[in-house]
Design a protein around this motif. Structure first.
Motif, PDB file in Angstrom:
ATOM      1  N   ALA A  80       0.823  -1.208   0.000  1.00 22.95           N
ATOM      2  CA  ALA A  80       0.000   0.000   0.000  1.00 22.95           C
ATOM      3  C   ALA A  80       0.858   1.258   0.000  1.00 22.95           C
ATOM      4  N   LEU A  81       2.149   1.110   0.238  1.00 28.43           N
ATOM      5  CA  LEU A  81       3.031   2.261   0.394  1.00 28.43           C
ATOM      6  C   LEU A  81       3.887   2.538  -0.841  1.00 28.43           C
ATOM      7  N   LEU A  82       4.149   1.521  -1.642  1.00 30.98           N
ATOM      8  CA  LEU A  82       5.085   1.659  -2.750  1.00 30.98           C
ATOM      9  C   LEU A  82       4.362   1.669  -4.085  1.00 30.98           C
ATOM     10  N   GLN A  83       4.880   2.463  -5.023  1.00 30.90           N
ATOM     11  CA  GLN A  83       4.346   2.510  -6.373  1.00 30.90           C
ATOM     12  C   GLN A  83       5.080   1.509  -7.262  1.00 30.90           C
ATOM     13  N   PHE A  84       4.376   0.955  -8.222  1.00 29.05           N
ATOM     14  CA  PHE A  84       4.992   0.033  -9.168  1.00 29.05           C
ATOM     15  C   PHE A  84       5.958   0.785 -10.090  1.00 29.05           C
ATOM     16  N   SER A  85       7.075   0.153 -10.391  1.00 34.06           N
ATOM     17  CA  SER A  85       7.916   0.627 -11.487  1.00 34.06           C
ATOM     18  C   SER A  85       7.209   0.266 -12.792  1.00 34.06           C
ATOM     19  N   PRO A  86       7.602   0.875 -13.920  1.00 35.73           N
ATOM     20  CA  PRO A  86       6.970   0.500 -15.195  1.00 35.73           C
ATOM     21  C   PRO A  86       7.074  -0.997 -15.485  1.00 35.73           C
ATOM     22  N   LEU A  87       8.218  -1.601 -15.148  1.00 39.35           N
ATOM     23  CA  LEU A  87       8.386  -3.030 -15.383  1.00 39.35           C
ATOM     24  C   LEU A  87       7.424  -3.842 -14.534  1.00 39.35           C
ATOM     25  N   VAL A  88       7.363  -3.559 -13.238  1.00 40.82           N
ATOM     26  CA  VAL A  88       6.475  -4.299 -12.343  1.00 40.82           C
ATOM     27  C   VAL A  88       5.023  -4.098 -12.765  1.00 40.82           C
ATOM     28  N   ARG A  89       4.684  -2.874 -13.151  1.00 45.53           N
ATOM     29  CA  ARG A  89       3.315  -2.609 -13.597  1.00 45.53           C
ATOM     30  C   ARG A  89       2.966  -3.466 -14.814  1.00 45.53           C
ATOM     31  N   ARG A  90       3.914  -3.588 -15.737  1.00 48.72           N
ATOM     32  CA  ARG A  90       3.657  -4.384 -16.944  1.00 48.72           C
ATOM     33  C   ARG A  90       3.385  -5.838 -16.594  1.00 48.72           C
ATOM     34  N   TYR A  91       4.174  -6.386 -15.663  1.00 44.97           N
ATOM     35  CA  TYR A  91       3.963  -7.778 -15.256  1.00 44.97           C
ATOM     36  C   TYR A  91       2.662  -7.936 -14.473  1.00 44.97           C
ATOM     37  N   ALA A  92       2.387  -7.005 -13.576  1.00 41.96           N
ATOM     38  CA  ALA A  92       1.158  -7.097 -12.780  1.00 41.96           C
ATOM     39  C   ALA A  92      -0.068  -7.021 -13.688  1.00 41.96           C
ATOM     40  N   GLU A  93      -0.050  -6.118 -14.654  1.00 39.83           N
ATOM     41  CA  GLU A  93      -1.191  -5.988 -15.562  1.00 39.83           C
ATOM     42  C   GLU A  93      -1.359  -7.235 -16.422  1.00 39.83           C
ATOM     43  N   ALA A  94      -0.257  -7.822 -16.855  1.00 43.37           N
ATOM     44  CA  ALA A  94      -0.341  -9.020 -17.695  1.00 43.37           C
ATOM     45  C   ALA A  94      -0.944 -10.189 -16.931  1.00 43.37           C
ATOM     46  N   PHE A  95      -0.492 -10.384 -15.695  1.00 39.87           N
ATOM     47  CA  PHE A  95      -1.027 -11.491 -14.903  1.00 39.87           C
ATOM     48  C   PHE A  95      -2.463 -11.212 -14.470  1.00 39.87           C
ATOM     49  N   GLY A  96      -2.758  -9.970 -14.131  1.00 38.52           N
ATOM     50  CA  GLY A  96      -4.126  -9.626 -13.770  1.00 38.52           C
ATOM     51  C   GLY A  96      -5.084  -9.847 -14.926  1.00 38.52           C
ATOM     52  N   THR A  97      -4.667  -9.461 -16.123  1.00 38.71           N
ATOM     53  CA  THR A  97      -5.504  -9.659 -17.307  1.00 38.71           C
ATOM     54  C   THR A  97      -5.710 -11.134 -17.599  1.00 38.71           C
ATOM     55  N   ALA A  98      -4.662 -11.943 -17.422  1.00 36.85           N
ATOM     56  CA  ALA A  98      -4.779 -13.381 -17.652  1.00 36.85           C
ATOM     57  C   ALA A  98      -5.817 -13.998 -16.724  1.00 36.85           C
ATOM     58  N   VAL A  99      -5.834 -13.555 -15.468  1.00 37.26           N
ATOM     59  CA  VAL A  99      -6.803 -14.088 -14.510  1.00 37.26           C
ATOM     60  C   VAL A  99      -8.224 -13.682 -14.901  1.00 37.26           C
ATOM     61  N   THR A 100      -8.436 -12.391 -15.155  1.00 36.67           N
ATOM     62  CA  THR A 100      -9.779 -11.927 -15.491  1.00 36.67           C
ATOM     63  C   THR A 100     -10.293 -12.566 -16.777  1.00 36.67           C
ATOM     64  N   ASN A 101      -9.405 -12.803 -17.734  1.00 41.14           N
ATOM     65  CA  ASN A 101      -9.825 -13.451 -18.971  1.00 41.14           C
ATOM     66  C   ASN A 101     -10.257 -14.885 -18.724  1.00 41.14           C
ATOM     67  N   ARG A 102      -9.531 -15.580 -17.873  1.00 39.85           N
ATOM     68  CA  ARG A 102      -9.906 -16.959 -17.562  1.00 39.85           C
ATOM     69  C   ARG A 102     -11.242 -17.022 -16.841  1.00 39.85           C
ATOM     70  N   ILE A 103     -11.440 -16.109 -15.910  1.00 39.07           N
ATOM     71  CA  ILE A 103     -12.712 -16.084 -15.181  1.00 39.07           C
ATOM     72  C   ILE A 103     -13.868 -15.818 -16.152  1.00 39.07           C
ATOM     73  N   ALA A 104     -13.645 -14.853 -17.057  1.00 36.33           N
ATOM     74  CA  ALA A 104     -14.690 -14.520 -18.020  1.00 36.33           C
ATOM     75  C   ALA A 104     -14.994 -15.685 -18.953  1.00 36.33           C
ATOM     76  N   THR A 105     -13.961 -16.411 -19.358  1.00 35.10           N
ATOM     77  CA  THR A 105     -14.143 -17.548 -20.258  1.00 35.10           C
ATOM     78  C   THR A 105     -14.910 -18.666 -19.576  1.00 35.10           C
ATOM     79  N   ALA A 106     -14.626 -18.856 -18.280  1.00 35.22           N
ATOM     80  CA  ALA A 106     -15.262 -19.958 -17.546  1.00 35.22           C
ATOM     81  C   ALA A 106     -16.678 -19.631 -17.116  1.00 35.22           C
ATOM     82  N   ALA A 107     -17.032 -18.342 -17.135  1.00 36.66           N
ATOM     83  CA  ALA A 107     -18.365 -17.936 -16.648  1.00 36.66           C
ATOM     84  C   ALA A 107     -19.486 -18.472 -17.531  1.00 36.66           C
TER      85      ALA A 107
END
Length: 302
Positions: A275-302
């Motif tokens: 809650a205290l630290l901001q993502f670097s551009p690299l970390v943000r890119r990885y976090a967004e990629a993994f987050g998108t992969a999860v949401t896509n799987r959930i949407a596909t399985a729904a």
């Protein structure tokens, strides 16, 4: 130290002429002369001898200009490194996933990590309790898992990714596979294969807690792919989040058991970060990629 003045000096040394250097540097000759004179005043020495035949580097100026050339090379390399970091093409990222999300690594990392980039990646598959501890210690940038163990931690920011069905899965020829409205107690006599779960009980639902009671053998590990193979090749019952084994279910290798008291079971999937630290551009890119992969799987399985 004004690097532009050093660029001008090295340019004159390389071209052997103020006129040629000015054209190469896209600067007027008077402005270039003033820049060199200013640098020489700052240094208290003469870098170039001017004469009718042109210019020559002084004996004292020769080693200084060689060092200046090396300095400019380092500055250029630094600027390129900064550009890579800003683009998210350099740096380090440390993240984790819960055992039920281990297949995300196979899906996301091959497309995301490029061997030629100056990127260091540390990926961990750990029970959610240990992910929480590592995040609090500053040893992880983020993790993806069932979020209940992270909630209530003021130092952790939680981004909901969605809810996904959790259940028990068996091979199609399993004795329980074709039955409907199974009772939880009917699971107990069959071997259980499951990811390592939190040591502390975070599941408040009585029926869900009862379903974990097994009188037969158990196999727990972080390798979800191994657990799937064990269930598909035996009478073992697999505990998993349905979207995380979507390919296995789609192929018919495993089927979900129809247990009426567990039809409501859902995993609250989150991306957790400091809650205290901001993502670097690299970390943000990885976090967004993994987050998108999860949401896509959930949407596909729904």
């Amino acid at each position: 130290m004004d690097l532009n003045k050093w660029r001008h000096a090295v340019g004159v040394a390389d071209q052997g002429s103020f006129t040629a250097a000015a054209m190469r540097l896209h600067i007027s000759q008077p402005a270039l002369s003033r820049s060199i004179q200013s640098l020489e005043r700052e240094l208290g020495l003469i870098l170039f001898e001017r004469g009718p035949a042109g210019i020559a580097i002084t004996a004292v100026g020769q080693p200084i200009l060689e060092q200046a050339r090396a300095l400019l090379g380092q500055a250029e390399a630094l600027q390129e490194s900064v550009r890579d970091i800003v683009r998210g093409d350099a740096g380090a990222v440390r993240f984790g996933v819960g055992p039920m999300f281990a297949t995300l690594l196979d899906q996301v990392l091959p497309a995301l990590w490029q061997p030629k980039q100056s990127v260091t990646v540390q990926a961990h598959v750990l029970p959610v309790e240990r992910l929480v501890v590592r995040l609090l210690r500053g040893e992880l940038d983020f993790f993806i898992a069932d979020g209940r163990a992270a909630r209530g931690q003021k130092a952790i920011a939680v981004e909901p990714l969605g809810e996904a069905p959790v259940g028990y899965f068996v091979r199609p020829s399993h004795p329980l596979a074709a039955r409907s409205n199974l009772k939880i107690s009917e699971l107990a006599s069959f071997p259980r294969v499951a990811p390592n779960l939190p040591e502390a009980t975070i599941e408040q639902d009585r029926d869900i807690r009862m379903s974990s009671q097994v009188s037969a053998g158990q196999l727990n590990c972080e390798r979800l792919d191994l657990l799937v193979r064990m269930a598909s090749g035996s009478d073992a019952v697999l505990l998993a989040i349905a979207p995380m084994i979507e390919d296995t279910l789609a192929s018919g290798e495993l089927v979900r058991l129809d247990i009426s008291d567990l039809r409501h079971w859902r995993a609250d999937i989150v991306l957790a970060r400091s809650a205290l630290l901001q993502f670097s551009p690299l970390v943000r890119r990885y976090a967004e990629a993994f987050g998108t992969a999860v949401t896509n799987r959930i949407a596909t399985a729904a």
